[in-house]
Motif scaffolding. Structure first.
Motif, PDB file in Angstrom:
ATOM      1  N   LEU A 159     -25.240  19.113  87.169  1.00 16.01           N
ATOM      2  CA  LEU A 159     -24.833  18.256  86.975  1.00 16.01           C
ATOM      3  C   LEU A 159     -24.879  16.957  88.013  1.00 16.01           C
ATOM      4  O   LEU A 159     -25.709  15.925  88.011  1.00 16.01           O
ATOM      5  CB  LEU A 159     -22.814  18.028  87.176  1.00 16.01           C
ATOM      6  N   LEU A 160     -25.238  18.009  89.154  1.00 22.41           N
ATOM      7  CA  LEU A 160     -25.321  16.964  90.352  1.00 22.41           C
ATOM      8  C   LEU A 160     -27.113  16.691  90.109  1.00 22.41           C
ATOM      9  O   LEU A 160     -27.045  15.310  90.744  1.00 22.41           O
ATOM     10  CB  LEU A 160     -25.736  17.858  91.556  1.00 22.41           C
ATOM     11  N   GLN A 161     -28.315  17.045  90.010  1.00 21.63           N
ATOM     12  CA  GLN A 161     -29.214  16.487  89.926  1.00 21.63           C
ATOM     13  C   GLN A 161     -29.287  15.318  88.742  1.00 21.63           C
ATOM     14  O   GLN A 161     -29.889  14.147  89.236  1.00 21.63           O
ATOM     15  CB  GLN A 161     -30.134  17.878  89.237  1.00 21.63           C
ATOM     16  N   ARG A 162     -28.664  15.101  87.531  1.00 21.21           N
ATOM     17  CA  ARG A 162     -28.248  14.400  86.728  1.00 21.21           C
ATOM     18  C   ARG A 162     -27.544  12.725  87.282  1.00 21.21           C
ATOM     19  O   ARG A 162     -28.170  11.452  86.928  1.00 21.21           O
ATOM     20  CB  ARG A 162     -28.065  14.451  85.581  1.00 21.21           C
ATOM     21  N   CYS A 163     -26.958  13.567  87.819  1.00 22.70           N
ATOM     22  CA  CYS A 163     -25.493  12.444  88.890  1.00 22.70           C
ATOM     23  C   CYS A 163     -26.728  11.536  90.059  1.00 22.70           C
ATOM     24  O   CYS A 163     -26.870  10.505  90.142  1.00 22.70           O
ATOM     25  CB  CYS A 163     -24.466  12.464  89.574  1.00 22.70           C
ATOM     26  N   VAL A 164     -27.262  12.292  90.398  1.00 20.14           N
ATOM     27  CA  VAL A 164     -28.330  12.031  91.021  1.00 20.14           C
ATOM     28  C   VAL A 164     -29.298  10.704  90.485  1.00 20.14           C
ATOM     29  O   VAL A 164     -29.453   9.871  91.301  1.00 20.14           O
ATOM     30  CB  VAL A 164     -29.387  13.220  92.130  1.00 20.14           C
ATOM     31  N   GLN A 165     -30.637  11.488  89.429  1.00 19.60           N
ATOM     32  CA  GLN A 165     -31.049  10.983  88.659  1.00 19.60           C
ATOM     33  C   GLN A 165     -30.676   9.185  88.949  1.00 19.60           C
ATOM     34  O   GLN A 165     -31.128   8.135  88.683  1.00 19.60           O
ATOM     35  CB  GLN A 165     -31.494  11.140  87.496  1.00 19.60           C
ATOM     36  N   LYS A 166     -29.377   9.394  88.206  1.00 18.33           N
ATOM     37  CA  LYS A 166     -28.697   7.862  87.660  1.00 18.33           C
ATOM     38  C   LYS A 166     -28.204   6.954  88.515  1.00 18.33           C
ATOM     39  O   LYS A 166     -28.134   6.346  88.717  1.00 18.33           O
ATOM     40  CB  LYS A 166     -27.560   8.101  86.717  1.00 18.33           C
ATOM     41  N   SER A 167     -28.443   7.621  89.989  1.00 15.78           N
ATOM     42  CA  SER A 167     -27.816   6.530  91.036  1.00 15.78           C
ATOM     43  C   SER A 167     -29.446   5.690  91.863  1.00 15.78           C
ATOM     44  O   SER A 167     -30.186   5.993  91.507  1.00 15.78           O
ATOM     45  CB  SER A 167     -27.528   7.602  92.383  1.00 15.78           C
ATOM     46  N   ARG A 168     -28.420   4.906  92.021  1.00 14.77           N
ATOM     47  CA  ARG A 168     -29.669   3.645  92.086  1.00 14.77           C
ATOM     48  C   ARG A 168     -30.391   3.859  94.359  1.00 14.77           C
ATOM     49  O   ARG A 168     -31.008   3.595  94.063  1.00 14.77           O
ATOM     50  CB  ARG A 168     -28.255   2.504  92.950  1.00 14.77           C
ATOM     51  N   ASP A 169     -29.387   4.405  94.458  1.00 17.67           N
ATOM     52  CA  ASP A 169     -29.626   4.971  96.006  1.00 17.67           C
ATOM     53  C   ASP A 169     -30.740   6.947  95.585  1.00 17.67           C
ATOM     54  O   ASP A 169     -30.441   7.226  96.372  1.00 17.67           O
ATOM     55  CB  ASP A 169     -29.087   5.803  96.572  1.00 17.67           C
ATOM     56  N   ARG A 170     -31.457   7.104  94.564  1.00 20.58           N
ATOM     57  CA  ARG A 170     -31.694   8.598  93.971  1.00 20.58           C
ATOM     58  C   ARG A 170     -32.687   8.764  95.261  1.00 20.58           C
ATOM     59  O   ARG A 170     -32.394   9.851  95.418  1.00 20.58           O
ATOM     60  CB  ARG A 170     -32.231   8.205  92.657  1.00 20.58           C
ATOM     61  N   ASP A 171     -33.978   8.171  95.082  1.00 21.76           N
ATOM     62  CA  ASP A 171     -34.953   8.161  96.751  1.00 21.76           C
ATOM     63  C   ASP A 171     -34.566   9.095  97.849  1.00 21.76           C
ATOM     64  O   ASP A 171     -35.048   9.384  98.195  1.00 21.76           O
ATOM     65  CB  ASP A 171     -35.696   7.052  96.362  1.00 21.76           C
ATOM     66  N   LEU A 172     -33.251   8.213  98.510  1.00 24.48           N
ATOM     67  CA  LEU A 172     -32.946   8.398  99.045  1.00 24.48           C
ATOM     68  C   LEU A 172     -31.955   9.337  99.303  1.00 24.48           C
ATOM     69  O   LEU A 172     -32.023  10.238 100.238  1.00 24.48           O
ATOM     70  CB  LEU A 172     -31.916   7.031 100.276  1.00 24.48           C
ATOM     71  N   ILE A 173     -31.820   9.614  98.567  1.00 23.53           N
ATOM     72  CA  ILE A 173     -30.434  10.919  98.452  1.00 23.53           C
ATOM     73  C   ILE A 173     -31.015  12.389  98.246  1.00 23.53           C
ATOM     74  O   ILE A 173     -31.387  12.974  98.900  1.00 23.53           O
ATOM     75  CB  ILE A 173     -29.406  11.528  97.373  1.00 23.53           C
ATOM     76  N   GLN A 174     -32.874  12.155  97.411  1.00 22.68           N
ATOM     77  CA  GLN A 174     -33.291  13.034  97.319  1.00 22.68           C
ATOM     78  C   GLN A 174     -34.139  13.366  98.960  1.00 22.68           C
ATOM     79  O   GLN A 174     -34.315  14.684  99.088  1.00 22.68           O
ATOM     80  CB  GLN A 174     -34.482  13.285  96.445  1.00 22.68           C
ATOM     81  N   ALA A 175     -34.540  12.503  99.663  1.00 22.06           N
ATOM     82  CA  ALA A 175     -34.951  12.828 100.674  1.00 22.06           C
ATOM     83  C   ALA A 175     -34.007  12.709 101.743  1.00 22.06           C
ATOM     84  O   ALA A 175     -34.519  14.018 102.352  1.00 22.06           O
ATOM     85  CB  ALA A 175     -34.920  11.470 100.889  1.00 22.06           C
TER      86      ALA A 175
END
Length: 628
Positions: free
Chosen positions: A202-218
């Protein structure tokens, strides 16, 4: 004595205490003010903090979650477990909820190997637990279901066959119970299949949908604490959804997060029916490309195969993830004939079951020790010796009849017909024949009724030794009901083989030969020979020989004499097979077996005592989960 059940879950943990002899159920000991607290650990100002404090007071340094499942394949998580347990112990001591005298029982997934369990126990010791016991969580769930009044299971069903299904954040465990105890199948499960996979997905899918995806993954790549924080929040969203969806299928749970690490990033967590279908049905790399639902179904179907011989009549569902409706439905689909029971408080059932297990196992260890010490070989020998008069008569009757029909008479006929030249040769033939008969199934079959009856007679006196120990340790008497004549591996292995090891061959042979020599010599030692049709020996000559050599020498001479066939046939078989001869055999054997220093008496009592002791300790060991 108090027993502390410590359920360290991958998502949440709980601690329960059971007071021996209190008569009340285990009570939950709050940690950080919570009965069920998050399995999270970190440090704030150098101090270990756990549970909610690890990320609500302020985001803790080195915040760690889901360390229990990850430690199995990565030792880098070991110290997170140690820190978490240390933090829990500190808070329990601070609130005076535990003492140094309490005994801890810690749960682990049923599928963990002995090596993994040993490594886990070592971590508990490092954290400060003294001599902790580690048992499977699924077994703890069964004990909780058996003893907890809040579950109120039908004891008849519990006595037949039951399958405990414990699904938590990291594992799916099973405990298969037949006749009130774990079977040879015992406990098993999937060590990498739990609700925590859904949190991560669930967390991974929500991150993928976020506009800040790259920053959050970093941020996640650089900060373990922020990733753990977000995964915990995803877990809360998941739990809120599955708690509410049963009454409101259209429910949608949302939560906005602010990730403040290098700047501020926004992350929206959302779970509704469509997203729930996606996270449970899409392939997951952690499951080798299988979906969560597929993996759960395969695990349930494997459990069905393993329990095929005695299908469970009851499925007991426990663990936090057991609240998920789709999981319950899968259980109904795979086990349609079983009664499905869901624990009313799955977050506490394992901790309480662990506390019960500590008491039960300790009590049974003391019980087995008492059985071993108090029911000594000397006491068993005395009981067997007292009952020995019941065994000897039927044994003697069976052996005399068997030896006469299968050994003495056939060999005697061969001697009568001249196929055997001398009594000494007949002696040798008969000895071999008797040995063959005694080692054959014929003897087993002939003596079995006598031994069976003797064991039945002996049982009450032995049971009277066992029952008081059962009462003292609260072990149901029926769990230790002696059945000395049962078949199978768990029995008293006292059979005809324990009798034929004795000097029966020599004793029987000596009696038979003495009867034959007596027949040939007649009542006075010479009648048959003197009356022989050939005038074999005159009375005066016989008298002279007897005077000179004595009757024993005459008997020795007869043993090596090649007597005429006509002399051999003079009523020897008839008299050998007569009631009088059989009675003489019985009397001689009885005297031999009942003597004070009889080898028979000594070997029977010693052989039986060892066999019974082994049997007794095996059924004491088998009383692992008493039902009443």
């Amino acid at each position: 004595m108090r027993y502390i059940g410590f359920d360290i879950g991958d998502g949440e943990s709980a601690v329960a205490a059971f007071e021996q002899g209190s008569g009340i159920e285990p009570i939950i000991l709050p940690v950080s003010g919570c009965g069920s607290f998050l399995s999270a650990v970190g440090t704030i100002g150098g101090e270990i903090v756990i549970g909610e404090r690890a990320y609500t007071d302020a985001l803790a340094d080195e915040l760690s979650v889901r360390f229990k499942s990850r430690f199995t394949y990565d030792t880098g998580w070991n110290q997170d477990i140690v820190r978490f347990v240390k933090g829990a112990l500190r808070e329990l001591h601070a609130s005076e909820a535990i003492t140094d005298e309490d005994r801890f029982v810690v749960g682990c997934p049923a599928g963990w190997s002995p090596a993994t369990r040993a490594r886990y126990r070592d971590l508990m010791v490092q954290a400060g637990l003294k001599n902790p016991q580690v048992i499977s969580e699924s077994r703890a769930a069964f004990l909780y279901a058996k003893y907890a009044k809040t579950v109120a299971l039908d004891i008849d069903i519990l006595n037949q066959s039951a399958l405990v299904v414990d699904i938590g954040s990291s594992t799916l465990d099973f405990a298969y119970i037949v006749d009130g105890r774990e079977t040879g199948v015992g406990t098993f499960g999937e060590v990498a299949l739990g609700g925590g996979l859904l949190d991560a997905e669930l967390l991974q899918r929500c991150v993928q949908k976020s506009r800040d995806r790259d920053l959050i993954q970093a941020v996640f790549a650089q900060s373990k604490s922020w990733y753990s924080y977000c995964e915990l929040e995803a877990r809360k969203v998941k739990e809120a959804y599955y708690t509410r969806c049963a009454s409101d299928p259209a429910v949608c749970v949302k939560k906005q997060l602010r990730v403040c690490y290098d700047g501020i990033q926004k992350l929206s967590l959302q779970l509704d029916a469509e997203e729930a279908e996606a996270i449970t049905s899409r392939p997951l790399s952690a499951l080798g490309g299988r979906s969560f639902a597929q993996a759960v179904q395969e695990a349930l179907e494997n459990a069905k195969r393993l329990t095929h011989d005695r299908p469970p009549m009851l499925l007991l569902l426990t663990g936090g993830a057991s609240r998920m409706p789709f999981f319950r439905q899968l259980c109904r689909d795979v086990f349609p004939e079983a009664v499905i029971v869901c624990c009313p408080e799955p977050e506490f059932s394992i901790a309480k079951g662990l506390a019960y297990a500590g008491w039960i196992d300790e009590n049974l260890r003391a019980f087995r020790q008492a059985v071993s010490e108090e029911i000594s070989e000397a006491k068993i020998k005395a009981a067997a010796d007292e009952a020995l008069p019941e065994l000897i008569p039927p044994v003697v009757d069976s052996l005399v009849d068997l030896m006469m029909e299968e050994a003495a008479l056939p060999i005697c006929r061969d001697w009568q017909h001249g196929e055997i030249l001398t009594l000494r040769q007949m002696n040798e033939r008969m000895q071999k024949r008797m040995a063959d008969v005694l080692s054959s199934p014929m003897t087993e079959e002939a003596l079995a009724p006598a031994i069976h009856q003797w064991l039945t007679t002996l049982t009450p006196s032995l049971q009277a030794m066992v029952d008081p120990i059962c009462d003292r340790y609260e072990v149901p008497r029926k769990e230790m009901q002696l059945n000395l004549t049962a078949s199978g591996s768990g029995k008293v292995s006292f059979t005809a083989r324990d009798l034929i090891r004795l000097s029966f061959v020599e004793t029987l042979l000596g009696v038979v030969i003495s009867v034959l020599v007596g027949l040939l010599c007649g009542g006075g030692g010479v009648a048959l020979i003197a009356a022989g049709p050939l005038g074999f020996l005159a009375g005066l000559v016989i008298g002279a020989v007897v005077s000179l050599l004595g009757i024993n020498a005459l008997s020795d001479a007869l043993m090596d004499a090649n007597l005429p066939l006509i002399l051999r046939r003079m009523n020897s078989e008839k008299r050998l097979n007569s009631d009088a001869t059989r009675q003489k055999l019985r009397q001689t054997l009885t005297k031999e077996l009942t003597g004070k220093d009889s080898v028979f008496r000594q070997q029977v009592t010693e052989g039986f005592s060892k066999s019974f002791r082994s049997y007794l300790l095996s059924i004491a060991q088998a009383a692992e989960i008493p039902i009443e």
